[in-house]
Design a protein around this motif. Sequence first.
Motif, PDB file in Angstrom:
ATOM      1  N   SER A  86      -4.670 -17.691  13.131  1.00 17.08           N
ATOM      2  CA  SER A  86      -4.846 -17.319  11.740  1.00 17.08           C
ATOM      3  C   SER A  86      -4.313 -15.911  11.499  1.00 17.08           C
ATOM      4  CB  SER A  86      -6.336 -17.383  11.394  1.00 17.08           C
ATOM      5  OG  SER A  86      -6.530 -16.951  10.070  1.00 17.08           O
ATOM      6  N   VAL A  87      -3.407 -15.771  10.533  1.00 19.95           N
ATOM      7  CA  VAL A  87      -2.813 -14.466  10.208  1.00 19.95           C
ATOM      8  C   VAL A  87      -2.909 -14.241   8.701  1.00 19.95           C
ATOM      9  CG1 VAL A  87      -1.237 -14.475  12.180  1.00 19.95           C
ATOM     10  CG2 VAL A  87      -0.537 -15.532  10.013  1.00 19.95           C
ATOM     11  N   PRO A  88      -2.915 -12.976   8.263  1.00 20.76           N
ATOM     12  CA  PRO A  88      -3.069 -12.699   6.838  1.00 20.76           C
ATOM     13  C   PRO A  88      -1.909 -13.243   6.009  1.00 20.76           C
ATOM     14  CG  PRO A  88      -3.438 -10.738   8.144  1.00 20.76           C
ATOM     15  CD  PRO A  88      -2.867 -11.738   9.070  1.00 20.76           C
ATOM     16  N   LEU A  89      -2.244 -13.708   4.790  1.00 17.52           N
ATOM     17  CA  LEU A  89      -1.188 -14.129   3.847  1.00 17.52           C
ATOM     18  C   LEU A  89      -1.411 -13.377   2.533  1.00 17.52           C
ATOM     19  CD1 LEU A  89       1.248 -15.849   3.145  1.00 17.52           C
ATOM     20  CD2 LEU A  89      -0.301 -17.714   2.543  1.00 17.52           C
ATOM     21  N   LEU A  90      -2.412 -13.764   1.776  1.00 14.64           N
ATOM     22  CA  LEU A  90      -2.721 -13.004   0.563  1.00 14.64           C
ATOM     23  C   LEU A  90      -3.595 -11.798   0.900  1.00 14.64           C
ATOM     24  CD1 LEU A  90      -3.461 -15.919  -1.968  1.00 14.64           C
ATOM     25  CD2 LEU A  90      -1.336 -14.637  -1.620  1.00 14.64           C
ATOM     26  N   ALA A  91      -4.298 -11.868   2.025  1.00 13.17           N
ATOM     27  CA  ALA A  91      -5.116 -10.734   2.455  1.00 13.17           C
ATOM     28  C   ALA A  91      -4.209  -9.656   3.042  1.00 13.17           C
ATOM     29  CB  ALA A  91      -6.132 -11.178   3.488  1.00 13.17           C
ATOM     30  N   ASP A  92      -4.667  -8.426   2.838  1.00 11.34           N
ATOM     31  CA  ASP A  92      -3.894  -7.317   3.382  1.00 11.34           C
ATOM     32  C   ASP A  92      -4.525  -6.922   4.707  1.00 11.34           C
ATOM     33  OD1 ASP A  92      -2.171  -5.280   3.749  1.00 11.34           O
ATOM     34  OD2 ASP A  92      -2.988  -3.977   2.165  1.00 11.34           O
ATOM     35  N   GLY A  93      -4.114  -7.586   5.779  1.00 12.48           N
ATOM     36  CA  GLY A  93      -4.659  -7.282   7.092  1.00 12.48           C
ATOM     37  C   GLY A  93      -5.906  -8.067   7.414  1.00 12.48           C
ATOM     38  N   GLU A  94      -6.442  -7.839   8.602  1.00 12.89           N
ATOM     39  CA  GLU A  94      -7.625  -8.540   9.083  1.00 12.89           C
ATOM     40  C   GLU A  94      -8.845  -8.137   8.263  1.00 12.89           C
ATOM     41  OE1 GLU A  94      -8.004 -10.857  11.700  1.00 12.89           O
ATOM     42  OE2 GLU A  94      -5.837 -10.946  11.338  1.00 12.89           O
ATOM     43  N   PRO A  95      -9.832  -9.018   8.116  1.00 13.35           N
ATOM     44  CA  PRO A  95     -11.042  -8.651   7.387  1.00 13.35           C
ATOM     45  C   PRO A  95     -11.866  -7.647   8.197  1.00 13.35           C
ATOM     46  CG  PRO A  95     -11.308 -10.781   8.423  1.00 13.35           C
ATOM     47  CD  PRO A  95      -9.901 -10.377   8.671  1.00 13.35           C
ATOM     48  N   GLU A  96     -12.640  -6.879   7.446  1.00  8.91           N
ATOM     49  CA  GLU A  96     -13.482  -5.879   8.096  1.00  8.91           C
ATOM     50  C   GLU A  96     -14.888  -6.466   8.183  1.00  8.91           C
ATOM     51  OE1 GLU A  96     -14.796  -1.837   6.370  1.00  8.91           O
ATOM     52  OE2 GLU A  96     -12.616  -1.700   6.733  1.00  8.91           O
ATOM     53  N   LEU A  97     -15.440  -6.537   9.407  1.00  8.02           N
ATOM     54  CA  LEU A  97     -16.726  -7.176   9.607  1.00  8.02           C
ATOM     55  C   LEU A  97     -17.787  -6.104   9.845  1.00  8.02           C
ATOM     56  CD1 LEU A  97     -17.703 -10.123   9.792  1.00  8.02           C
ATOM     57  CD2 LEU A  97     -17.448  -9.935  12.281  1.00  8.02           C
ATOM     58  N   SER A  98     -18.904  -6.194   9.148  1.00  9.78           N
ATOM     59  CA  SER A  98     -19.973  -5.207   9.338  1.00  9.78           C
ATOM     60  C   SER A  98     -20.582  -5.360  10.734  1.00  9.78           C
ATOM     61  CB  SER A  98     -21.046  -5.405   8.271  1.00  9.78           C
ATOM     62  OG  SER A  98     -21.682  -6.644   8.467  1.00  9.78           O
ATOM     63  N   LYS A  99     -21.330  -4.384  11.128  1.00  9.79           N
ATOM     64  CA  LYS A  99     -21.892  -4.400  12.492  1.00  9.79           C
ATOM     65  C   LYS A  99     -22.814  -5.597  12.719  1.00  9.79           C
ATOM     66  CE  LYS A  99     -21.514   0.145  14.475  1.00  9.79           C
ATOM     67  NZ  LYS A  99     -21.660   1.318  13.582  1.00  9.79           N
TER      68      LYS A  99
END
Lengths: 519, 369, 315
Positions: A86-99
Amino acid sequence: MAQLSRRRFLGLSVLAAAAGGTLLSACSSEDVASRVASRHKDGILQVGVASAPSNINPLDSGSEVTRWISEPVVESLYTYDDSLASVPLLADGEPELSKDKLTWTIRLRQDITWQNGDPLTADDVVATLAHVTDLSAGSEWVTYFIGYVQKFHAVDEHTVAIVTTKPYGLMRSHLTNLPIVHKDYVASKNQIMGTGPYKLDSFVPGQSFVTSRYDGYHGDKPAFNGITFTVFQDGSTREISLKQGKIDLITSVPYRDLNAMKNESGLTVQVSESPLDILTYVLMTREPFNDDNFRRAVAVSMDRAGVVEKVFGGEATTGQGPIGPAELGWDPSLQEFPATPDYELAKSLLAKASTTRRDFVMTIGANQTSKDVAQVLAAGWSQIGLKVTIEQLAGGPWSNKWLGRDYDMLMNMFQSGFTSGPANYMTLAPADSTNVLSCGYHNEEVNKLIAVVWQTFDDAEREDALKKVNRILAEDAVIFPPAYPRLALARRNEITPVDEQMLRVSRIEFQNLKFATSG
Amino acid sequence: MLQVSGLRKHFELAAGHVGKDPVVVRAVEDVSFAIDKGETLTIVGESGCGKSTIAKMLVGLVAPTAGTVEVAGRMLSPDRTQDDRRLIQLVSQNPWSALNRRRTLRHALEQPLLAHGIGRTKADRARLVGEMVERVGLTDRHLGQLPAGVSGGELARAVLARALLLSPQVLVLDEPTASLDVSVKATVVNLLLDLRAELGLSMVLITHELDIARKLADKSAVMYLGRIVEQGSGEQVFDEPRHPYTRMLLASMPVADPEHRRLPEGLGEVASAIAPPPGCAYHPRCAYAEAICGTAVPELLLQGDRMLACHRADELGLPSEVAAAHAAAGVPLPLHASSPADPQRATGGRQAYDDPSDAPVPVPERTKT
Amino acid sequence: MTTTVTSIEPAPVSPLAAPAPKRWHRVREWRAAIQGFASWLGVGCLAFFLLIATVGRIGRDPEALVTLGAEAPSLAHWFGTDNLGRDVFARTASGAWTSLLISLSCILLAVLIAVPLGMWAGWRHGKRTDDIIMRGLETMQALPMFIFVMFIIMLVGSKPIDIGPFTIGMEPRIAVCLALGFVPFFARIARAGTLVEMQEDYVAGLQVIGVKQRRILTREIYVNVMPSVWVQCFLGIAIAIFAEGGLSFLGLGVAPPQATLGNLIAEAGSQIIGGAWWYAIFPGLVMVIGILGFNLVGDAFNDNVLGSRGEAERA
């Protein structure tokens, strides 16, 4: 009445004539080639599909019927690369996951415009999520989010935050498959507004869908001026149209014609492992399938080889557990059931069964493939004295039986690539005793493993859990499909091949096809 | 035995246009007569004069608009009871259609017995049917046949037998011989004569065949457009007709000798029953019509020896005059001057009829081969 | 009104055959009906169809998978085998039998319902009962028969219905639904026939005798109405075979794997492409022959038994 029958006879004779005509036209393949060449001057790709959705909203349905048509029109936050990562398409980069792994923050690309010129914003993503998590909207996606997704909101114009109730590792897969639709169009059933390279111009329900190139597309410039989808419900008509060069590509080649089609000149049949399942469930809360011995007897006397050879023309793998060769968790070493039925074992199991029932109803979907599978299996089961009644139902009534737990054995064809990618998580749902679709099987270990599959962020752990579930369900004879068919489509050699890797996630990716340079 | 008074039948035809009153057809208007046991009344007249309607009213097929029918002292209700029906029976016009074409004669003959519970067992009924069949000159062999398998004469006998199985007091015969061949007619008429004598039947014979009517009539009534115009004994009516219409009818009988043929004194066609002429319905055709005939309907009144409905009855009625007129016109006098004094009739004996094929048990006739 | 006898030739009776039993008249009538080439062709077709549907089924399993895949006709498999490896002859024979059973029971049921209804309406001609019955039938006929039958089947659904120990499968339901579709057709014939008969003198004659109306209707008029109904039955069966085929073709017919001529042809349609011509040709041929047979024989009876009278009654 006579009129209809007369028409039917006419239809048949037309068909016969067409078949004859095809034989003739096959002799003059040069004519076909020149016809295709002149047709291609308009730069339009002609696709023949087997059926058309009544509701074209890609947010509502994950079936290939809807999604093959919307595939070039809509895009998702993430997509699959060549290795199906899975790689970004409409998203700008990987999602940021909270701790605590409960909050996902997703930034959007700022250079994307909708096909109507509007810029893509966080509101569009929020509207999309709101639609698919709204129970009253009737989206198929609701089962993928409900219970896990707690809330979501736009952090700023290009940032979305999604909060889950518990760790939800599988959401990455969903965000890779869920199309993002313009906020004004999320509920529309007759319009699609996407960010893809082709935009839907018009359609005639049940007949044809016309798309044209979207010049403002953010990626590579589309190869065609447009793509037109035409519905040919009858498999033979679809094939003839392809042979005659009226269309460039057809989906769902009838399996019984595969070998004949492979020998046609000017055409290429592409067959690929794919998350295409023969959903096979037995209801374990009532006779006769509540009896372990009865179930095992049915499972070992299933004519798997017959189905593979006679129905799928060899283009399928012998079935064992719920997970097939194109899916995550596939275990080639699992050989619980013989390819050819073991009638002796089945009879001894039946003798041990406490139920006296020797009959059951097999409820199948309204398609020829299901019907063929059912008939082969019923003929096999009759060898051990089981009387099988085949009941063929359309989609709605079939689903009602499933939801209402009113069946002996359920069977249907189901393609899951557009919702689950290279896996089929929903196939396992009936094995989970807490699921609304539960078939009455109760196994805490399986419930736990399925929870792991949905929650873990570790792909290796997920695969391991899937393998375990697959083995348990096969060994307990809970879910035992007869075969894992391959996806088959056929194209004219005048267009470039379909990416076989993408077929493993059910994608044809029309937007990446081109006219082949003659040579 | 049979007493009919004030019998009347009006049919309503649907109006041609909405809002218009329906047209009333006065098919039968104020008909009365009476016959004694063993007597025969013949009703004669042209087609459409209401003869058949009278027959239907007598047997209860058509409910009269007014009037009563009394048989053997019993007033018959418009909705006939089974007992009413047993008193008066019908022999209908066409023997070919009088019986169900897909049922055997035996079946047909058993029906009256079954309907009235006559004969307890099957064997009883078979015996009764067998006896009756023999009486009308048929044999057991005919009973197994369908109507199409036997001749017209045989059929006519079967129809008669069926009616007689109920032992009626009165028999209504509606054109019993009209559709039969001449030779067969004779045998049927002779059979009727026999039965009348044997059983003491009272009969109402409705016919347009004047020779047959004359042959059988004790009394006779002549009808024109729903009304009786002349009524009296058979001899009076047939030998000495007084009403202009009766005369015209008798004069129009076919005459064998072409030299004696002449046009009857009446003129033109029968008037329409839907819109009958005012006054005496016969006046447009009547050679003796006067002004009054066009305005007032003449009443049926006793005029000397008979009943007549004619304004000029007095002037035209002299029997001698009639005989003279007949002679002058070249119209032959009736075939037989059968008078009440006729010994054979009086004794009920068999009367020879001018026909060679007359035989008590005829060989099966082939009317259609 | 008195032309009744004209169309029926009185059969000459020889004195020897004198107490001819009733049945003889009928046999003679029916034998007389088969005249001319077309009629004999019809009898031949019908015999062939019935032979396939009965004798053809003996000792053959239409559901067994006997070959690996589709095979062309051979000595072992006269009509070849289908893609699942089933013997097409066995399936055709069994399909013909199923189609025949459905059609026969459908027509019988339709006649059973329609004739009393039609005769009653005819008897009460012009009265309220007649009005109600005829309006009811007209409502049923408002939809084309086929659509009507489809509608009913959709309403009833295709799942087996359990009534006590009995399970009602698809075949009786199709028969019943088709029968409902045929009711107006036969009721009209019965009503028209009754109206004609009511005008006959013999009915008045029986009334005068004092025979009860119901008895006149059931014992006398009935026997004259039925011949034209029976003749129409032949045509009805042909239509029913067609209709059953149409329903199966649309997937509303009997459940697989049971074969009917209709679903065989339906499946064959899409298989011709692979060059397997035998799928469609043989079941199609048998169906056409059957329909032709029933039609021609029905026509023959219509022309020769009922003559011009039959024409009038059908109008």
